[in-house]
Design a protein around this motif. Structure first.
Motif, PDB file in Angstrom:
ATOM      1  N   ALA A 212       0.874  -1.175   0.000  1.00  0.00           N
ATOM      2  CA  ALA A 212       0.000   0.000   0.000  1.00  0.00           C
ATOM      3  C   ALA A 212       0.907   1.220   0.000  1.00  0.00           C
ATOM      4  O   ALA A 212       2.123   1.110   0.207  1.00  0.00           O
ATOM      5  CB  ALA A 212      -0.920   0.011   1.229  1.00  0.00           C
ATOM      6  N   ALA A 213       0.333   2.376  -0.231  1.00  0.00           N
ATOM      7  CA  ALA A 213       1.129   3.600  -0.217  1.00  0.00           C
ATOM      8  C   ALA A 213       1.814   3.758   1.134  1.00  0.00           C
ATOM      9  O   ALA A 213       1.162   3.715   2.189  1.00  0.00           O
ATOM     10  CB  ALA A 213       0.244   4.805  -0.508  1.00  0.00           C
ATOM     11  N   GLY A 214       3.131   3.872   1.117  1.00  0.00           N
ATOM     12  CA  GLY A 214       3.888   4.049   2.347  1.00  0.00           C
ATOM     13  C   GLY A 214       4.118   2.785   3.143  1.00  0.00           C
ATOM     14  O   GLY A 214       4.697   2.854   4.234  1.00  0.00           O
ATOM     15  N   VAL A 215       3.703   1.625   2.629  1.00  0.00           N
ATOM     16  CA  VAL A 215       3.812   0.371   3.374  1.00  0.00           C
ATOM     17  C   VAL A 215       4.836  -0.542   2.690  1.00  0.00           C
ATOM     18  O   VAL A 215       4.510  -1.309   1.775  1.00  0.00           O
ATOM     19  CB  VAL A 215       2.453  -0.347   3.487  1.00  0.00           C
ATOM     20  CG1 VAL A 215       2.597  -1.626   4.320  1.00  0.00           C
ATOM     21  CG2 VAL A 215       1.410   0.567   4.108  1.00  0.00           C
ATOM     22  N   ALA A 216       6.105  -0.425   3.094  1.00  0.00           N
ATOM     23  CA  ALA A 216       7.139  -1.344   2.627  1.00  0.00           C
ATOM     24  C   ALA A 216       6.851  -2.722   3.209  1.00  0.00           C
ATOM     25  O   ALA A 216       6.659  -2.866   4.416  1.00  0.00           O
ATOM     26  CB  ALA A 216       8.511  -0.850   3.068  1.00  0.00           C
ATOM     27  N   ASP A 217       6.836  -3.755   2.355  1.00  0.00           N
ATOM     28  CA  ASP A 217       6.278  -5.029   2.791  1.00  0.00           C
ATOM     29  C   ASP A 217       7.083  -6.191   2.213  1.00  0.00           C
ATOM     30  O   ASP A 217       7.008  -6.478   1.016  1.00  0.00           O
ATOM     31  CB  ASP A 217       4.821  -5.136   2.350  1.00  0.00           C
ATOM     32  CG  ASP A 217       4.058  -6.229   3.076  1.00  0.00           C
ATOM     33  OD1 ASP A 217       4.682  -7.205   3.509  1.00  0.00           O
ATOM     34  OD2 ASP A 217       2.821  -6.086   3.199  1.00  0.00           O
ATOM     35  N   VAL A 218       7.863  -6.856   3.058  1.00  0.00           N
ATOM     36  CA  VAL A 218       8.632  -8.025   2.628  1.00  0.00           C
ATOM     37  C   VAL A 218       8.112  -9.292   3.310  1.00  0.00           C
ATOM     38  O   VAL A 218       8.849 -10.252   3.531  1.00  0.00           O
ATOM     39  CB  VAL A 218      10.143  -7.833   2.897  1.00  0.00           C
ATOM     40  CG1 VAL A 218      10.717  -6.794   1.967  1.00  0.00           C
ATOM     41  CG2 VAL A 218      10.410  -7.465   4.353  1.00  0.00           C
ATOM     42  N   ARG A 219       6.833  -9.297   3.601  1.00  0.00           N
ATOM     43  CA  ARG A 219       6.228 -10.500   4.167  1.00  0.00           C
ATOM     44  C   ARG A 219       6.011 -11.557   3.093  1.00  0.00           C
ATOM     45  O   ARG A 219       5.822 -11.251   1.909  1.00  0.00           O
ATOM     46  CB  ARG A 219       4.886 -10.156   4.817  1.00  0.00           C
ATOM     47  CG  ARG A 219       5.010  -9.419   6.132  1.00  0.00           C
ATOM     48  CD  ARG A 219       3.665  -9.010   6.692  1.00  0.00           C
ATOM     49  NE  ARG A 219       3.068  -7.905   5.934  1.00  0.00           N
ATOM     50  CZ  ARG A 219       2.002  -7.218   6.323  1.00  0.00           C
ATOM     51  NH1 ARG A 219       1.399  -7.542   7.469  1.00  0.00           N
ATOM     52  NH2 ARG A 219       1.523  -6.236   5.594  1.00  0.00           N
ATOM     53  N   VAL A 220       6.012 -12.809   3.510  1.00  0.00           N
ATOM     54  CA  VAL A 220       5.616 -13.912   2.651  1.00  0.00           C
ATOM     55  C   VAL A 220       4.105 -13.839   2.474  1.00  0.00           C
ATOM     56  O   VAL A 220       3.367 -13.540   3.422  1.00  0.00           O
ATOM     57  CB  VAL A 220       6.021 -15.257   3.278  1.00  0.00           C
ATOM     58  CG1 VAL A 220       5.547 -16.427   2.423  1.00  0.00           C
ATOM     59  CG2 VAL A 220       7.532 -15.310   3.477  1.00  0.00           C
ATOM     60  N   GLY A 221       3.623 -14.114   1.264  1.00  0.00           N
ATOM     61  CA  GLY A 221       2.186 -14.038   1.013  1.00  0.00           C
ATOM     62  C   GLY A 221       1.729 -12.609   0.826  1.00  0.00           C
ATOM     63  O   GLY A 221       2.514 -11.713   0.522  1.00  0.00           O
ATOM     64  N   GLY A 222       0.440 -12.379   1.006  1.00  0.00           N
ATOM     65  CA  GLY A 222      -0.106 -11.045   0.856  1.00  0.00           C
ATOM     66  C   GLY A 222      -0.261 -10.635  -0.598  1.00  0.00           C
ATOM     67  O   GLY A 222      -0.331 -11.475  -1.504  1.00  0.00           O
ATOM     68  N   THR A 223      -0.278  -9.307  -0.822  1.00  0.00           N
ATOM     69  CA  THR A 223      -0.473  -8.770  -2.172  1.00  0.00           C
ATOM     70  C   THR A 223       0.582  -7.710  -2.481  1.00  0.00           C
ATOM     71  O   THR A 223       0.255  -6.550  -2.747  1.00  0.00           O
ATOM     72  CB  THR A 223      -1.884  -8.173  -2.319  1.00  0.00           C
ATOM     73  OG1 THR A 223      -2.090  -7.190  -1.287  1.00  0.00           O
ATOM     74  CG2 THR A 223      -2.946  -9.249  -2.234  1.00  0.00           C
ATOM     75  N   PRO A 224       1.862  -8.063  -2.459  1.00  0.00           N
ATOM     76  CA  PRO A 224       2.911  -7.072  -2.715  1.00  0.00           C
ATOM     77  C   PRO A 224       3.010  -6.725  -4.201  1.00  0.00           C
ATOM     78  O   PRO A 224       2.624  -7.521  -5.068  1.00  0.00           O
ATOM     79  CB  PRO A 224       4.169  -7.783  -2.238  1.00  0.00           C
ATOM     80  CG  PRO A 224       3.885  -9.218  -2.507  1.00  0.00           C
ATOM     81  CD  PRO A 224       2.416  -9.400  -2.199  1.00  0.00           C
TER      82      PRO A 224
END
Length: 360
Positions: free
Chosen positions: A250-262
């Motif tokens: 999402a805007a402003g949400v750096a995301d290196v999690r497994v899964g999700g919607t990167p």
């Protein structure tokens, strides 16, 4: 069959002095490691794939690749691995800033975290999720392919004897490929040039540490994954890579999690250029070192039978963002939303063959 990208074959030393520009552009030195040598068609196809990237990227560096066909064991299609270098985020940030030469680069730099420690949403060793901002080693250090490090201007001492990557396929499956695009691609064959371009793309830096977290999540442990299944076992080492700097949910949400919607974004998550895959074991079934499977990009996780294609503007935008210089610019970041809206109604269907080290 799934794709075949794997983690590094070794770590290389990283000189922090920048390379002086040389007179040549991107050059590949291909070293045939096949027992008995590759066929003329196979070697020509590898060279065509390398020449493609040389025509798209203008960095004055030399990349050494072991290539070939060998007997790899039962049910193994191939093996691709890259040499990795490790440094802290400040060094990478400064290198990318010094290397910035395009509108996309300038947008990416304007939205990168200030450092010295990164902050992001991450998957922990026990599979839980949290906002990781504690300044541990995994927040400070990044790994990158030595080819990618060279593009950023770091002095890396690779050679034919110590290559940047190795791309080797199994003799047993050599007949599954067609090695020239002349006359089209038969419906029951895989275009080898497309596959080779894809694998070279990984060597150039289209990689993600999310794959390693995905693999090492509980209940695995041991030397490669940490000594326990505790939530903080990923804190003491580097895991992530330059492409992960542009992974957002999402805007402003750096995301290196497994899964999700990167997705891939160069403006801090405001604009989604392309979705990422999310993990073989705990994600969408495809390695995170790829774009998602439902768009036609070179760095998606498969090549369909009877199909061929080269890098899309999205693939090239990713290469630009991680430090490569393009011979021709891709659209400026502000135009991506309009382009994607126009393409939103286009679907993609095909009979698909996934590339894997263990064919079904």
């Amino acid at each position: 069959m799934k794709q075949i990208y794997q983690r590094p074959m070794l770590a290389a030393s990283l000189a922090l002095a920048f390379l002086a520009p040389s007179a040549h552009a991107l050059t590949f030195v291909l070293h045939d490691v096949s027992a008995g040598g590759m066929s003329a068609q196979q070697l020509a196809a590898f060279q065509t794939a390398a020449n493609y990237w040389s025509g798209k990227l203008s960095d004055p560096v030399t990349i050494y690749l072991d290539i070939g066909f060998n007997n790899l064991g039962q049910n193994i299609l191939g093996s691709t691995s890259s040499t990795f270098a490790i440094t802290d985020y400040n060094n990478i940030h400064n290198a990318l800033l010094a290397d910035a030469s395009s509108a996309l680069d300038n947008t990416a730099m304007a939205h990168m975290q200030s450092g010295p420690a990164l902050k992001f949403w991450a998957t922990q060793g026990d599979g839980s999720s949290r906002f990781d901002n504690d300044g541990s080693a995994n927040n400070i250090y990044l790994g990158m392919t030595t080819a990618n490090a060279k593009a950023m201007g770091f002095g890396i001492g690779t050679s034919i004897a110590s290559p940047d990557a190795s791309i080797v396929f199994a003799n047993a499956y050599a007949g599954d490929f067609v090695y020239t695009r002349a006359g089209g691609i038969p419906s029951d064959k895989v275009d080898f040039i497309t596959v080779a371009q894809h694998e070279i793309g990984h060597a150039l830096g289209f990689t993600s540490g999310v794959d390693d977290i995905d693999y090492c999540m509980a209940p695995r442990n041991g030397a490669a994954c940490g000594i326990s299944n505790t939530a903080d076992r990923f804190e003491g080492d580097w895991w992530y890579e330059p492409l992960d700097l542009f992974r957002y949910s999402a805007a402003g949400v750096a995301d290196v999690r497994v899964g999700g919607t990167p997705y891939f974004s160069v403006d801090g998550g405001v604009t989604s250029i392309a979705p990422f895959s999310t993990g073989t074991e705990h994600g969408n079934g495809w390695q995170a070192s790829h774009f998602g499977p439902n768009q036609v990009n070179l760095m998606r996780p498969f090549v369909g039978d009877g199909e061929w294609y080269d890098a899309s503007n999205k693939d090239l935008a990713a290469m630009d963002a991680i430090g490569w210089d393009l011979t021709s610019p891709v659209p400026e970041p502000g135009t991506w939303a309009m382009l994607l809206a126009g393409l939103g109604l286009l679907g993609w269907t095909s009979r698909r063959r996934r590339h894997t080290s263990h064919p079904a």
